[in-house]
Scaffold this motif. Structure first.
Motif, PDB file in Angstrom:
ATOM      1  N   THR A  27     -15.780   2.848  10.074  1.00  0.00           N
ATOM      2  CA  THR A  27     -16.185   2.265   8.795  1.00  0.00           C
ATOM      3  C   THR A  27     -17.616   1.730   8.872  1.00  0.00           C
ATOM      4  O   THR A  27     -18.448   1.945   7.975  1.00  0.00           O
ATOM      5  CB  THR A  27     -15.225   1.135   8.408  1.00  0.00           C
ATOM      6  OG1 THR A  27     -13.899   1.666   8.342  1.00  0.00           O
ATOM      7  CG2 THR A  27     -15.615   0.541   7.065  1.00  0.00           C
ATOM      8  N   TYR A  75      -4.468   6.890  -0.893  1.00  0.00           N
ATOM      9  CA  TYR A  75      -5.165   6.941   0.385  1.00  0.00           C
ATOM     10  C   TYR A  75      -6.559   7.533   0.183  1.00  0.00           C
ATOM     11  O   TYR A  75      -6.769   8.380  -0.710  1.00  0.00           O
ATOM     12  CB  TYR A  75      -4.376   7.791   1.394  1.00  0.00           C
ATOM     13  CG  TYR A  75      -2.947   7.324   1.575  1.00  0.00           C
ATOM     14  CD1 TYR A  75      -2.633   6.304   2.469  1.00  0.00           C
ATOM     15  CD2 TYR A  75      -1.911   7.882   0.829  1.00  0.00           C
ATOM     16  CE1 TYR A  75      -1.332   5.859   2.633  1.00  0.00           C
ATOM     17  CE2 TYR A  75      -0.610   7.439   0.978  1.00  0.00           C
ATOM     18  CZ  TYR A  75      -0.319   6.428   1.874  1.00  0.00           C
ATOM     19  OH  TYR A  75       0.968   5.973   2.036  1.00  0.00           O
ATOM     20  N   ASP A  76      -7.517   7.088   1.029  1.00  0.00           N
ATOM     21  CA  ASP A  76      -8.877   7.623   0.910  1.00  0.00           C
ATOM     22  C   ASP A  76      -9.011   8.909   1.720  1.00  0.00           C
ATOM     23  O   ASP A  76      -8.063   9.353   2.370  1.00  0.00           O
ATOM     24  CB  ASP A  76      -9.913   6.578   1.333  1.00  0.00           C
ATOM     25  CG  ASP A  76      -9.718   6.103   2.772  1.00  0.00           C
ATOM     26  OD1 ASP A  76      -9.229   6.898   3.601  1.00  0.00           O
ATOM     27  OD2 ASP A  76     -10.063   4.951   3.073  1.00  0.00           O
ATOM     28  N   GLU A  77     -10.221   9.480   1.685  1.00  0.00           N
ATOM     29  CA  GLU A  77     -10.436  10.776   2.327  1.00  0.00           C
ATOM     30  C   GLU A  77     -10.207  10.727   3.831  1.00  0.00           C
ATOM     31  O   GLU A  77      -9.680  11.655   4.429  1.00  0.00           O
ATOM     32  CB  GLU A  77     -11.860  11.262   2.031  1.00  0.00           C
ATOM     33  CG  GLU A  77     -12.086  11.668   0.585  1.00  0.00           C
ATOM     34  CD  GLU A  77     -13.485  12.218   0.358  1.00  0.00           C
ATOM     35  OE1 GLU A  77     -14.372  11.924   1.184  1.00  0.00           O
ATOM     36  OE2 GLU A  77     -13.681  12.932  -0.628  1.00  0.00           O
ATOM     37  N   ARG A  78     -10.602   9.617   4.453  1.00  0.00           N
ATOM     38  CA  ARG A  78     -10.406   9.510   5.907  1.00  0.00           C
ATOM     39  C   ARG A  78      -8.921   9.456   6.264  1.00  0.00           C
ATOM     40  O   ARG A  78      -8.490  10.032   7.261  1.00  0.00           O
ATOM     41  CB  ARG A  78     -11.119   8.255   6.413  1.00  0.00           C
ATOM     42  CG  ARG A  78     -10.983   8.018   7.904  1.00  0.00           C
ATOM     43  CD  ARG A  78     -11.858   6.848   8.337  1.00  0.00           C
ATOM     44  NE  ARG A  78     -11.574   5.653   7.571  1.00  0.00           N
ATOM     45  CZ  ARG A  78     -10.570   4.809   7.878  1.00  0.00           C
ATOM     46  NH1 ARG A  78      -9.793   5.048   8.909  1.00  0.00           N
ATOM     47  NH2 ARG A  78     -10.369   3.724   7.155  1.00  0.00           N
ATOM     48  N   GLU A  79      -8.106   8.816   5.440  1.00  0.00           N
ATOM     49  CA  GLU A  79      -6.686   8.655   5.742  1.00  0.00           C
ATOM     50  C   GLU A  79      -5.899   9.951   5.553  1.00  0.00           C
ATOM     51  O   GLU A  79      -4.816  10.103   6.136  1.00  0.00           O
ATOM     52  CB  GLU A  79      -6.093   7.549   4.868  1.00  0.00           C
ATOM     53  CG  GLU A  79      -6.599   6.158   5.236  1.00  0.00           C
ATOM     54  CD  GLU A  79      -6.158   5.090   4.251  1.00  0.00           C
ATOM     55  OE1 GLU A  79      -5.740   4.000   4.700  1.00  0.00           O
ATOM     56  OE2 GLU A  79      -6.215   5.339   3.029  1.00  0.00           O
ATOM     57  N   GLN A 130     -12.451   9.455  -5.071  1.00  0.00           N
ATOM     58  CA  GLN A 130     -12.348   9.512  -3.613  1.00  0.00           C
ATOM     59  C   GLN A 130     -10.956   9.139  -3.125  1.00  0.00           C
ATOM     60  O   GLN A 130     -10.743   8.970  -1.929  1.00  0.00           O
ATOM     61  CB  GLN A 130     -13.385   8.559  -2.992  1.00  0.00           C
ATOM     62  CG  GLN A 130     -14.815   8.860  -3.374  1.00  0.00           C
ATOM     63  CD  GLN A 130     -15.247  10.256  -2.951  1.00  0.00           C
ATOM     64  OE1 GLN A 130     -14.946  10.695  -1.837  1.00  0.00           O
ATOM     65  NE2 GLN A 130     -15.938  10.978  -3.829  1.00  0.00           N
ATOM     66  N   THR A 131      -9.974   9.013  -4.029  1.00  0.00           N
ATOM     67  CA  THR A 131      -8.624   8.572  -3.678  1.00  0.00           C
ATOM     68  C   THR A 131      -7.630   9.706  -3.915  1.00  0.00           C
ATOM     69  O   THR A 131      -7.716  10.423  -4.916  1.00  0.00           O
ATOM     70  CB  THR A 131      -8.224   7.339  -4.520  1.00  0.00           C
ATOM     71  OG1 THR A 131      -9.161   6.289  -4.283  1.00  0.00           O
ATOM     72  CG2 THR A 131      -6.831   6.866  -4.137  1.00  0.00           C
ATOM     73  N   TYR A 132      -6.675   9.835  -2.983  1.00  0.00           N
ATOM     74  CA  TYR A 132      -5.614  10.821  -3.090  1.00  0.00           C
ATOM     75  C   TYR A 132      -4.280  10.086  -3.249  1.00  0.00           C
ATOM     76  O   TYR A 132      -3.928   9.245  -2.421  1.00  0.00           O
ATOM     77  CB  TYR A 132      -5.568  11.710  -1.851  1.00  0.00           C
ATOM     78  CG  TYR A 132      -6.786  12.598  -1.689  1.00  0.00           C
ATOM     79  CD1 TYR A 132      -6.760  13.927  -2.104  1.00  0.00           C
ATOM     80  CD2 TYR A 132      -7.966  12.100  -1.143  1.00  0.00           C
ATOM     81  CE1 TYR A 132      -7.886  14.747  -1.959  1.00  0.00           C
ATOM     82  CE2 TYR A 132      -9.089  12.899  -1.003  1.00  0.00           C
ATOM     83  CZ  TYR A 132      -9.042  14.222  -1.414  1.00  0.00           C
ATOM     84  OH  TYR A 132     -10.136  15.023  -1.270  1.00  0.00           O
ATOM     85  N   THR A 133      -3.524  10.412  -4.302  1.00  0.00           N
ATOM     86  CA  THR A 133      -2.256   9.739  -4.587  1.00  0.00           C
ATOM     87  C   THR A 133      -1.104  10.726  -4.470  1.00  0.00           C
ATOM     88  O   THR A 133      -1.160  11.835  -5.028  1.00  0.00           O
ATOM     89  CB  THR A 133      -2.271   9.127  -6.007  1.00  0.00           C
ATOM     90  OG1 THR A 133      -3.402   8.262  -6.138  1.00  0.00           O
ATOM     91  CG2 THR A 133      -0.997   8.345  -6.259  1.00  0.00           C
ATOM     92  N   ARG A 186      -5.817  14.023  -6.870  1.00  0.00           N
ATOM     93  CA  ARG A 186      -7.095  13.411  -6.510  1.00  0.00           C
ATOM     94  C   ARG A 186      -7.681  12.670  -7.703  1.00  0.00           C
ATOM     95  O   ARG A 186      -7.739  13.193  -8.820  1.00  0.00           O
ATOM     96  CB  ARG A 186      -8.080  14.474  -6.024  1.00  0.00           C
ATOM     97  CG  ARG A 186      -9.411  13.891  -5.569  1.00  0.00           C
ATOM     98  CD  ARG A 186     -10.261  14.911  -4.862  1.00  0.00           C
ATOM     99  NE  ARG A 186     -11.500  14.324  -4.383  1.00  0.00           N
ATOM    100  CZ  ARG A 186     -12.413  14.960  -3.658  1.00  0.00           C
ATOM    101  NH1 ARG A 186     -12.195  16.226  -3.315  1.00  0.00           N
ATOM    102  NH2 ARG A 186     -13.513  14.362  -3.254  1.00  0.00           N
ATOM    103  N   GLN A 229       0.833  -1.207   0.000  1.00  0.00           N
ATOM    104  CA  GLN A 229       0.000   0.000   0.000  1.00  0.00           C
ATOM    105  C   GLN A 229       0.866   1.255   0.000  1.00  0.00           C
ATOM    106  O   GLN A 229       0.561   2.238  -0.675  1.00  0.00           O
ATOM    107  CB  GLN A 229      -0.918   0.008   1.220  1.00  0.00           C
ATOM    108  CG  GLN A 229      -1.821   1.242   1.280  1.00  0.00           C
ATOM    109  CD  GLN A 229      -2.688   1.286   2.525  1.00  0.00           C
ATOM    110  OE1 GLN A 229      -2.732   0.328   3.295  1.00  0.00           O
ATOM    111  NE2 GLN A 229      -3.368   2.404   2.732  1.00  0.00           N
TER     112      GLN A 229
END
Length: 626
Positions: A469, A158-162, A180-183, A177, A152
């Motif tokens: 979750t 990473y998702d929005e919560r992370e 819903q994923t941030y790289t 972005r 990982q």
């Protein structure tokens, strides 16, 4: 309170994991480790460790689940933000200042989990240095034993919560972005090298300027912590810093690390030095003119005086015979000391005791290694290897001794570097391939109560993430239920509107309307029926129609009602004499129609009752009339 004896079955399980799976958990604290293993055993309904060992051998996939339970990878971007702010404002600027403009900067994130701490370091340095210089000079080695976490981390998605902990400005500059994923930025990701490393077993990375190892040491035993801390000390440069988690204090390792800021758990490497030598000053006085001697003698003397090694010659009676130039510069003796007893000079006992070695060399007639002497001359200390050799004449008579001070500083330094090079051979291949760096860490022995509380806190955070979750899923379900409820309310409003419309129709009709259910219970009783017979709706609704006390011969209506319920088509009409609510005799025309359900079957009867004004009726006299 005594220490609990280890469970042999539990220890056997740990040895099995180490020997057959390559993961050594024997250095972990038994209290927290056994609690996590017990938790996994409960999930698979196994009661004891021996049975669980058999279960592991029969179910290969179970090891992954156990491993994920043992390693609680609770991490995040800028976790404990105050400590990271101290690192940004006080530690990293000093690290950059101490480096040359083109020197590489090496950092190590040990126990990196899914990579958030390594990318946090990357963002801080990129902000301080600039993107171009960061890419050119910085290497961040991030290691862990969890292959899933490393996978990982390499993807850096990473998702929005992370990414909640990332400040908005940094999130915009360093992440791309996709839905819903941030790289994390790909061009900076090349400077972060991920690899598997077991801190308990593998060797450390060398020449590290900053080592980040947060909330990992607290899970290990005191012995394992001490071993890893020694390796961390080796890994860091002379000015290197160690950044630990908030539950790790290094209180018992002052010989290796000194606190820079104890509150934020930042420590500085402590250099290891030898015993202090005495700084001696050189006597620059020139040698006087030589006596009349042969050219050969003068050349011999000058050669001895100009020798590259410090040397003092002492006669058999202990008097100083010769001091060469190197000895003058290093040892603080001069030609004026010629003829003086050697034992009266400071050099005879410091920085090294020489008198006993001189006596031994004369008695044994062999060269004696007196030891190593350390001299401090403002800069780096000098290491001198001292040998005492006897001077024996042709008649085997001992004429005296020569004391040689050989400067071996560079040789010792090269020896230390050579030993360090040998220790670094295991890590060289990972640096060449740019995929992995061998790591090792050390741990700090904390007060057991604090560590247990911190471990429990980590487990609670892990459980909290799972609950978050589940809460998101429940919220989604609640939104769906709310939509259904809104739809039902809309339909209810439509029904209410239809009922109101029906009520308006019934109210507006000039005939009395009664709707009967199949069991002849009254379902509708309009205002005209109330005016006609004097009974209110609340007195009739739900009552059996044929039992009502109204001025209408209901028994004569019963056959018509039953024919309508029996499905006889078309309306039926009947004229009957009656008495209205005022007691007047009237003629009532009753029209009965069947009420069909949605499936076509009879669902009741509609009765319409209207006074027939054309019929003559006898009205009773009014009370009080003449």
């Amino acid at each position: 309170m005594g220490v609990a004896e280890p469970d042999p079955a539990f220890e056997t399980l740990l040895v099995h994991l180490r020997d057959n799976r390559g993961f050594d958990f024997t250095g972990y604290k038994r209290s927290s480790l056994s609690r996590r293993v017990d938790r996994r055993m409960t999930q698979v309904r196994v009661d004891d460790y021996s049975e669980y060992l058999d279960y592991l051998e029969m179910h290969g996939e179970e090891f992954t689940a156990l491993f994920n339970t043992i390693l609680i990878n609770v991490t995040g971007f800028f976790r404990d933000a105050e400590a990271w702010e101290f690192l940004r404002t006080h530690v990293l600027p000093g690290l950059l200042t101490g480096k040359g403009p083109h020197e590489p900067i090496r950092l190590w994130s040990a126990g990196c989990a899914s990579g958030q701490e390594a990318y946090t370091l990357a963002m801080l340095l990129a902000e301080l240095m600039g993107i171009a210089e960061f890419r050119e000079r910085v290497k961040i080695y991030a290691t862990d034993v969890d292959e899933e976490g490393l996978t990982q981390a390499r993807h850096a998605a990473y998702d929005e919560r992370e990414v909640r902990g990332v400040p908005p400005g940094l999130l915009e500059r360093y992440f791309e972005r996709h839905g819903q994923t941030y790289t994390f930025r790909k061009d900076l990701r090349r400077s972060v090298i991920f690899g598997r490393n077991d801190l308990v077993q593998d060797a450390p990375i060398s020449r590290v300027d900053l080592l980040v190892c947060r909330n990992t040491l607290m899970y290990l035993t005191a012995e394992t912590q001490a071993r890893i801390l020694t390796r961390f000390h080796f890994a860091l440069t002379a000015e290197g810093a160690l950044f630990l988690g908030k539950a790790e204090m290094l209180l018992s390792h002052g010989g290796l690390f000194a606190p820079v800021d104890l509150k934020h758990r930042v420590f500085r490497k402590v250099a290891r030095v030898g015993s202090n030598g005495v700084a001696l000053s050189a006597d620059p006085l020139p040698v006087g003119p030589p006596a009349a001697r042969s050219v050969e003698d003068r050349i011999r003397d000058e050669a001895l005086l100009a020798g590259p090694v410090a040397q003092v010659v002492i006669a058999a009676d202990g008097a100083v015979v010769m001091v060469n130039h190197q000895a003058e510069m290093l040892l603080g003796v001069s030609v004026r000391d010629k003829g003086r007893p050697f034992r009266d000079l400071d050099v005879s006992y410091r920085p090294l005791e020489l008198r006993r070695s001189i006596e031994q060399a004369q008695a044994d007639r062999r060269t004696v290694h007196a030891g190593d002497a350390v001299l401090h001359r403002g800069g780096e200390p000098l290491t001198l290897e001292v040998h005492v050799s006897p001077l024996v004449g042709r008649d085997s008579e001992v004429l005296g001794v020569t004391v040689v001070f050989n400067d071996v500083t560079e040789a010792r330094r090269l020896q230390v570097e050579l030993e360090a090079t040998h220790r670094q051979l295991e890590t060289a291949y990972e640096e060449l391939q740019s995929t992995n760096e061998e790591l090792e860490t050390t741990n700090e022995e904390l007060q057991s109560t604090v560590e247990e509380l911190e471990t429990t806190n980590e487990e609670l955070q892990s459980t909290n993430e799972e609950l978050e979750t589940m809460n998101e899923e429940l919220q989604s379900t609640n939104d769906e239920l709310q939509a259904i409820n809104d739809e039902l309310q809309d339909r209810s409003a439509q029904v209410d509107e239809a009922n109101a419309f029906l009520e308006a129709i019934l109210t507006g009709m000039r005939a009395g309307v009664v709707v009967l259910a199949p069991d002849l219970a009254v379902r509708v009783w309009n205002q005209e029926a109330q005016d006609l017979w004097g009974l209110r709706p609340e007195e009739t609704i739900g009552q059996h129609f044929l039992t009502l006390d109204i001025g209408l011969p209901l028994e004569q209506l019963a056959p018509m009602i039953r024919r309508a319920l029996g499905g006889e088509p078309g309306p039926q009409e009947l004229a009957l004499p009656a008495v209205n609510r005022r007691g007047r005799r009237i003629s009532v025309r009753v029209l009965g129609s069947p009420l069909a359900n949605y499936d076509g079957r009879p669902g009741g009867v509609i009765l319409m009752m209207e006074q027939d004004d054309r019929a003559d009726g006898d009205e009773p006299s009014e009370p009080g009339g003449d």
